[in-house]
Write a protein that holds these residues in place. Structure first.
Motif, mmCIF file in Angstrom:
data_model
loop_
_atom_site.group_PDB
_atom_site.id
_atom_site.type_symbol
_atom_site.label_atom_id
_atom_site.label_comp_id
_atom_site.label_asym_id
_atom_site.label_seq_id
_atom_site.Cartn_x
_atom_site.Cartn_y
_atom_site.Cartn_z
ATOM 1 N N ARG A 96 0.857 -1.189 0.000
ATOM 2 C CA ARG A 96 0.000 0.000 0.000
ATOM 3 C C ARG A 96 0.894 1.241 0.000
ATOM 4 O O ARG A 96 1.959 1.231 0.593
ATOM 5 C CB ARG A 96 -0.888 0.029 1.243
ATOM 6 N N SER A 97 0.422 2.274 -0.617
ATOM 7 C CA SER A 97 1.173 3.526 -0.568
ATOM 8 C C SER A 97 0.868 4.252 0.744
ATOM 9 O O SER A 97 -0.150 3.986 1.394
ATOM 10 C CB SER A 97 0.788 4.420 -1.751
ATOM 11 N N ARG A 98 1.720 5.157 1.095
ATOM 12 C CA ARG A 98 1.479 5.985 2.292
ATOM 13 C C ARG A 98 0.171 6.744 2.131
ATOM 14 O O ARG A 98 -0.627 6.841 3.057
ATOM 15 C CB ARG A 98 2.652 6.946 2.500
ATOM 16 N N ALA A 99 -0.075 7.262 0.946
ATOM 17 C CA ALA A 99 -1.310 8.012 0.696
ATOM 18 C C ALA A 99 -2.539 7.134 0.918
ATOM 19 O O ALA A 99 -3.542 7.592 1.485
ATOM 20 C CB ALA A 99 -1.313 8.590 -0.711
ATOM 21 N N GLU A 100 -2.472 5.885 0.470
ATOM 22 C CA GLU A 100 -3.609 4.966 0.672
ATOM 23 C C GLU A 100 -3.849 4.698 2.154
ATOM 24 O O GLU A 100 -4.995 4.695 2.623
ATOM 25 C CB GLU A 100 -3.360 3.637 -0.049
#
Length: 187
Positions: A167-171
């Motif tokens: 997962r991305s940090r933004a997600e």
């Protein structure tokens, strides 16, 4: 013909940039004058000394971080959840308030007067969170906990370097916001 005089607010703005880049010790009259392309003589037309500049810088940061953010959030409207999200985005993302805020936090660890000002700013921010979260959550203990968690995520995620397993940090941040604000997750 004499050199053009740099307005007071340009000294303050340049001081805030230097603070964000290097902390309070980097804020020196000579450095600011060089960055502004002027001699340091004009500085003393606005400020008695470096401490007066630092105070003006903190005044600007406090005003923008509280009144300025609250005014913009109210002007743009929306429900409480949208306002919380917008206030967080204005304060803790981007290249204006966030770097200054993080620098002030480091500075406050060694200067009690700065710590007291930071406490005042953080209390205003928590008051806003309490008010907004209270519109969709009736338990005062939960309101306080959600406010603290939201604040910790907004400030702390900048210092955390962990990976998020696919997962991305933004997600992950978006999902954390959904949980805190009782929103249906976005797909």
């Amino acid at each position: 013909m004499g050199a053009a005089r740099v307005p007071r607010d340009r000294w303050v703005e340049e001081g805030l940039r230097v603070l964000a880049d290097g902390g309070p010790d980097a804020v020196r009259v000579e450095v600011l004058a060089k960055r502004l392309g002027v001699t340091k003589g004009g500085f003393y037309g606005y400020f008695a000394d470096r401490d007066a500049l630092l105070e003006a810088m903190l005044d600007t940061w406090e005003r923008e971080s509280t009144d300025g953010v609250i005014e913009q959030v109210e002007r743009e409207g929306g429900d409480a959840k949208a306002k919380i999200h917008r206030a967080g985005m204005l304060t803790f993302s981007g290249d204006r308030l966030l770097p200054i805020d993080l620098a002030v936090r480091v500075w406050a660890r060694r200067d009690e007067a700065v710590a007291e000002r930071l406490r005042r700013v953080d209390n205003r921010r928590m008051d806003l969170l309490r008010e907004m979260i209270g519109t969709f959550c009736s338990d005062p203990d939960e309101v306080e906990a959600r406010g603290l968690i939201a604040f910790c995520v907004a400030i702390g995620h900048h210092s955390i370097t962990a990976d998020h397993e696919g997962r991305s940090r933004a997600e992950v941040l978006a999902r954390a916001a959904d949980l805190l604000l009782d929103r249906v997750p976005r797909k």
